[in-house]
Design an enzyme around this catalytic site. Sequence first.
Site, PDB file in Angstrom:
ATOM      1  N   ARG A   1      -2.285  -0.760   5.472  1.00 59.73           N
ATOM      2  CA  ARG A   1      -3.709  -1.187   4.757  1.00 59.73           C
ATOM      3  C   ARG A   1      -3.175  -2.562   4.262  1.00 59.73           C
ATOM      4  O   ARG A   1      -4.114  -3.660   4.344  1.00 59.73           O
ATOM      5  CB  ARG A   1      -3.751  -0.447   3.588  1.00 59.73           C
ATOM      6  CG  ARG A   1      -4.403   1.007   4.184  1.00 59.73           C
ATOM      7  CD  ARG A   1      -4.763   1.880   2.763  1.00 59.73           C
ATOM      8  NE  ARG A   1      -3.798   2.520   2.448  1.00 59.73           N
ATOM      9  CZ  ARG A   1      -3.656   3.669   1.556  1.00 59.73           C
ATOM     10  NH1 ARG A   1      -4.968   3.607   0.885  1.00 59.73           N
ATOM     11  NH2 ARG A   1      -2.714   4.021   1.173  1.00 59.73           N
TER      12      ARG A   1
ATOM     13  N   CYS B   1       0.847  -1.201  -0.023  1.00 57.10           N
ATOM     14  CA  CYS B   1       0.086   0.005   0.061  1.00 57.10           C
ATOM     15  C   CYS B   1       0.846   1.194  -0.031  1.00 57.10           C
ATOM     16  O   CYS B   1       1.737   1.392  -0.950  1.00 57.10           O
ATOM     17  CB  CYS B   1      -1.022   0.000   0.992  1.00 57.10           C
ATOM     18  SG  CYS B   1      -0.139  -0.046   2.820  1.00 57.10           S
TER      19      CYS B   1
END
Lengths: 135, 286
Positions: free
Chosen positions: B249, B244
């Site tokens: 994430r 990410c």
Amino acid sequence: MSLDETLGLFEFLTDRQERIEELVRIARSYHPPDRPKPYPEENRVPGCESEAFVWITGNSEEVRLEVAIENPQGVSAMALAMILRGALDGRPPSEFAAIPDDLALRLFGTELSMGKSLGLGNMVAVVKARAARLA
Amino acid sequence: MDIQERGYARPEALVSTQWVSDHLDDPMVRIIESNEDPLLYASGHLPSAVEVDWTRDLNDPVVRDYLDREGFQRLASRIGITPETQVVFYGDRNNWWACYAFWVFQLFGHRNASVMDGGRLRWMNEGRPMATEVASFPATRYEAPVRDDQHERVFRDGVLRHLEDRGKLIDVRSPEEYSGERLHMPDFPNEGALRGGHIPTAKSVPWARAVNPQSGEFLTATELRAIYEEEAELSSTDDVVVYCRIGERSSHTWFVLKYLLGYDQVRNYDGSWTEWGNLVGSPIER
């Protein structure tokens, strides 16, 4: 309490946990403005995951500031909203213009995630920009 | 739908809010809250839950890296766990940061670990009790192995080799970040990398697609396969790298692929776009 006084207090709170506890205490005093829902999108703070909404009304002598935080987990946003409201609601535009751009980092410290620091920073930026229109 | 009925490869990696409620006082279970918002734990948390903060506890304060073996042992001692303790992570933002903490714990081989489905918001929405006093437990002695950076983590040179080997990549950022239209999440200023786009051949699957936005629960295995296997063309035998912006994430997607869908070879590239998008000469696709 003025912003200068608040910042002075937080400069004194060098212990991370003490700072967090003070911010949580402030956040607990949060109450939403008396405005109908759903709040208009034009009042939404962009990029704030806590779903903050800002209203700036008044005139060149006295600016009214209202902030709503819709996300119940937006505790940091609630704390910042109450600090801004307590220090600036009813004050002239010049005091809004003097809000430090790095206010969020000075209150919360530099250990915020980029997303969180930008969301809080955007709230400060929206308040400043909209109050400037009344100057 | 009950977790056991969702068809997950490793259902033990996920526990329900009711399971957590039933084990709040279990000495062999430690509930751990990990949030993005540093005020949330102090404002109220699950009774008996300790906090693991992603900046204070998991990251090296100077070098861009995670805590080392000694640091992990100190953390484990502080929260009163042994290698036999089942640690259960939960947090804000659909367990984004809880999965990040879970991933770091796996670098030190703490296999007895789970995530609370639905996270903090689900617990609160169910009207379950919250506490404000900071939970503390007697310090323990934890002998951790040296951090394993080989199996769950990959560095930039490894990603370049992965590209040469035609390995699969999943970019979990927003579609605008993937396309190069933006260098950060929508509505946020463009900063953090000098170049936009994605690592060549990476497929775009934003991380939050794995979660039901209403309940905060993970989707069923069938629903997840439709996203990752039919749309993104992965299969469970693939060697997969996820990334990410800084690797948080993507740890959520790493959890989904490894534990819910049973992929054996999934690594998180935590250097992610803040490294790749600043590297001189790194291949980029738009």
